[in-house]
Design a protein around this motif. Structure first.
Motif, short mmCIF file in Angstrom:
data_model
loop_
_atom_site.label_atom_id
_atom_site.label_comp_id
_atom_site.label_asym_id
_atom_site.label_seq_id
_atom_site.Cartn_x
_atom_site.Cartn_y
_atom_site.Cartn_z
N ALA A 161 -20.64 64.40 -40.15
CA ALA A 161 -20.90 63.13 -39.45
C ALA A 161 -21.83 62.26 -40.29
CB ALA A 161 -21.49 63.39 -38.07
N LEU A 162 -22.86 62.89 -40.88
CA LEU A 162 -23.80 62.15 -41.72
C LEU A 162 -23.07 61.48 -42.88
CD1 LEU A 162 -26.92 64.31 -42.53
CD2 LEU A 162 -26.72 62.41 -40.92
N GLU A 163 -22.19 62.25 -43.50
CA GLU A 163 -21.52 61.76 -44.69
C GLU A 163 -20.41 60.74 -44.37
OE1 GLU A 163 -20.33 64.92 -47.35
OE2 GLU A 163 -18.79 63.61 -48.23
N LEU A 164 -19.68 61.00 -43.30
CA LEU A 164 -18.49 60.18 -43.02
C LEU A 164 -18.80 58.96 -42.15
CD1 LEU A 164 -16.00 63.11 -42.32
CD2 LEU A 164 -16.08 61.68 -44.37
N LEU A 165 -19.97 58.96 -41.51
CA LEU A 165 -20.29 57.86 -40.59
C LEU A 165 -21.62 57.21 -40.97
CD1 LEU A 165 -19.35 59.82 -37.34
CD2 LEU A 165 -18.02 57.96 -38.36
N PRO A 166 -21.67 56.61 -42.17
CA PRO A 166 -22.92 55.99 -42.59
C PRO A 166 -23.31 54.91 -41.58
CG PRO A 166 -21.11 55.34 -44.05
CD PRO A 166 -20.57 56.39 -43.14
N GLY A 167 -24.61 54.83 -41.29
CA GLY A 167 -25.08 53.83 -40.33
C GLY A 167 -25.13 54.34 -38.90
N VAL A 168 -24.50 55.49 -38.64
CA VAL A 168 -24.57 56.07 -37.30
C VAL A 168 -25.76 57.05 -37.27
CG1 VAL A 168 -23.38 57.51 -35.59
CG2 VAL A 168 -22.07 55.85 -36.95
N ARG A 169 -26.61 56.94 -36.25
CA ARG A 169 -27.73 57.87 -36.11
C ARG A 169 -27.21 59.19 -35.55
NH1 ARG A 169 -31.68 57.35 -31.20
NH2 ARG A 169 -29.79 58.25 -30.30
N VAL A 170 -27.29 60.25 -36.35
CA VAL A 170 -26.75 61.56 -35.95
C VAL A 170 -27.90 62.50 -35.64
CG1 VAL A 170 -25.39 63.55 -36.72
CG2 VAL A 170 -24.71 61.24 -37.42
N ARG A 171 -27.85 63.16 -34.47
CA ARG A 171 -28.89 64.13 -34.10
C ARG A 171 -28.25 65.45 -33.66
NH1 ARG A 171 -32.69 60.82 -29.92
NH2 ARG A 171 -30.81 61.07 -28.64
N PHE A 172 -29.00 66.53 -33.80
CA PHE A 172 -28.55 67.86 -33.37
C PHE A 172 -29.28 68.21 -32.07
CE2 PHE A 172 -29.88 72.45 -33.59
CZ PHE A 172 -28.67 72.99 -33.17
N VAL A 173 -28.53 68.62 -31.07
CA VAL A 173 -29.12 68.96 -29.76
C VAL A 173 -29.25 70.48 -29.66
CG1 VAL A 173 -29.00 68.59 -27.28
CG2 VAL A 173 -27.91 66.93 -28.83
N SER A 174 -30.49 70.97 -29.79
CA SER A 174 -30.68 72.41 -29.97
C SER A 174 -30.30 73.24 -28.74
CB SER A 174 -32.12 72.71 -30.39
OG SER A 174 -33.02 72.17 -29.45
N MET A 192 -29.81 71.29 -41.66
CA MET A 192 -29.65 70.00 -40.97
C MET A 192 -30.92 69.17 -41.08
SD MET A 192 -27.23 70.84 -37.66
CE MET A 192 -27.95 72.37 -37.08
N ARG A 193 -32.08 69.84 -40.87
CA ARG A 193 -33.36 69.11 -40.98
C ARG A 193 -33.53 68.55 -42.38
NH1 ARG A 193 -37.00 69.95 -36.66
NH2 ARG A 193 -36.85 71.99 -35.69
N ALA A 194 -33.20 69.37 -43.39
CA ALA A 194 -33.36 68.93 -44.79
C ALA A 194 -32.47 67.73 -45.09
CB ALA A 194 -33.03 70.09 -45.74
N ALA A 195 -31.35 67.65 -44.37
CA ALA A 195 -30.45 66.50 -44.57
C ALA A 195 -30.93 65.27 -43.80
CB ALA A 195 -29.04 66.89 -44.13
N GLY A 196 -32.06 65.44 -43.08
CA GLY A 196 -32.64 64.29 -42.38
C GLY A 196 -32.20 64.15 -40.93
N VAL A 197 -31.62 65.21 -40.38
CA VAL A 197 -31.10 65.14 -39.00
C VAL A 197 -32.22 65.50 -38.01
CG1 VAL A 197 -29.43 66.14 -37.39
CG2 VAL A 197 -28.80 65.79 -39.79
N PRO A 198 -32.53 64.60 -37.09
CA PRO A 198 -33.50 64.96 -36.06
C PRO A 198 -32.95 66.05 -35.14
CG PRO A 198 -33.14 62.57 -36.12
CD PRO A 198 -32.08 63.21 -36.97
N VAL A 199 -33.84 66.99 -34.76
CA VAL A 199 -33.47 68.03 -33.80
C VAL A 199 -34.08 67.63 -32.46
CG1 VAL A 199 -33.66 70.49 -33.24
CG2 VAL A 199 -33.43 69.77 -35.63
N VAL A 200 -33.24 67.46 -31.46
CA VAL A 200 -33.72 67.04 -30.15
C VAL A 200 -33.25 68.05 -29.09
CG1 VAL A 200 -33.81 64.57 -30.71
CG2 VAL A 200 -31.71 65.55 -29.74
N THR A 201 -33.86 67.98 -27.91
CA THR A 201 -33.42 68.83 -26.79
C THR A 201 -32.80 67.93 -25.73
OG1 THR A 201 -35.48 68.61 -25.57
CG2 THR A 201 -35.37 70.40 -27.19
N SER A 202 -32.11 68.57 -24.79
CA SER A 202 -31.51 67.79 -23.69
C SER A 202 -32.60 67.09 -22.89
CB SER A 202 -30.64 68.67 -22.82
OG SER A 202 -31.40 69.72 -22.27
#
Ligand code: VGL
Ligand code: ZN
Length: 209
Positions: A161-174, A192-202
């Motif tokens: 998603a990060l690579e194919l959807l530039p400009g979209v804010r992508v987050r991982f829901v733990s 995922m964190r190293a790639a800059g993806v925020p880790v969020v909870t519900s």
């Protein structure tokens, strides 16, 4: 335009399924709550949907056992128990998942010669599934991703998603996710964190909505 992507919330990855993830079923109420109250405009879901003779199945390789490394089309491949065979109960979404809230389902893993962990493309990175086009067409600006399994399909979906959807804010829901191995999950979250993806909870998402 905020979207939620639910990765492979299928019987096959829940206790009692053919490739069960520990506590996989515990993410179903989380998914339902987020679909209802997470403030999303669009709900997407992926579905592992293999032919019975899929090349990722150990059963298709002489002498191989599940969870051994093998090869598929000349590339290293983890060999799995037969799972999520299209049209079987194992491939159905979990019965408690509120399917009527899902707007778009992306099936994947239908080509016997290549596995497809990511909801966006095959593992050889050549064939796209069409999900990225769908997301662009709908004008999505933020995409939260979680599901089963963290260390395979969720991780690869997030990174694609990060690579194919530039400009979209992508987050991982733990807490919407569970993994196959604890070490795998730890490595996946670090990656995922190293790639800059925020880790969020519900809970974070419900508080924002
Ligand atoms: C998955 C292994 C094989 C997943 C799918 O959904 O994470 N893992 N097929
Ligand atoms: Zn699979």
């Amino acid at each position: 335009m905020k979207a939620l992507l639910l990765v492979d919330l299928q019987n096959g990855f829940c206790p009692g399924g053919n490739l069960p993830v520990a506590e996989g079923d515990q993410v179903i109420p989380v998914a339902n709550r987020l679909m209802r109250d997470g403030g999303y405009d669009l709900i997407l879901a992926s579905q592992d949907w293999h032919p019975a003779n899929h090349g990722s199945f150990a059963s298709q390789h002489p002498h191989a056992r599940p969870f051994e490394m093998g090869t598929l089309s000349g590339k290293p491949q983890m060999l799995w128990p037969d799972h999520c065979v299209r049209g079987t109960e194992d491939a159905d979404f979990h019965p408690q998942l509120e399917k009527s809230r899902i707007h778009f389902v992306q099936k994947k893993g239908q080509d016997i010669g290549v596995d497809s962990y990511s909801a966006f493309r095959d593992n050889d990175r050549s064939a796209l599934t069409g999900l990225a086009d769908e997301i662009r067409r709908r004008g999505v600006t933020a995409l939260d991703i979680g599901g089963l399994a963290t260390d395979y399909c969720v991780k690869f979906s997030v990174l694609d998603a990060l690579e194919l959807l530039p400009g979209v804010r992508v987050r991982f829901v733990s807490d919407l996710s569970r993994g196959i191995s604890p070490e795998g999950v730890e490595a996946a979250v670090s990656q995922m964190r190293a790639a800059g993806v925020p880790v969020v909870t519900s809970a974070d998402i419900l508080a924002e909505a």
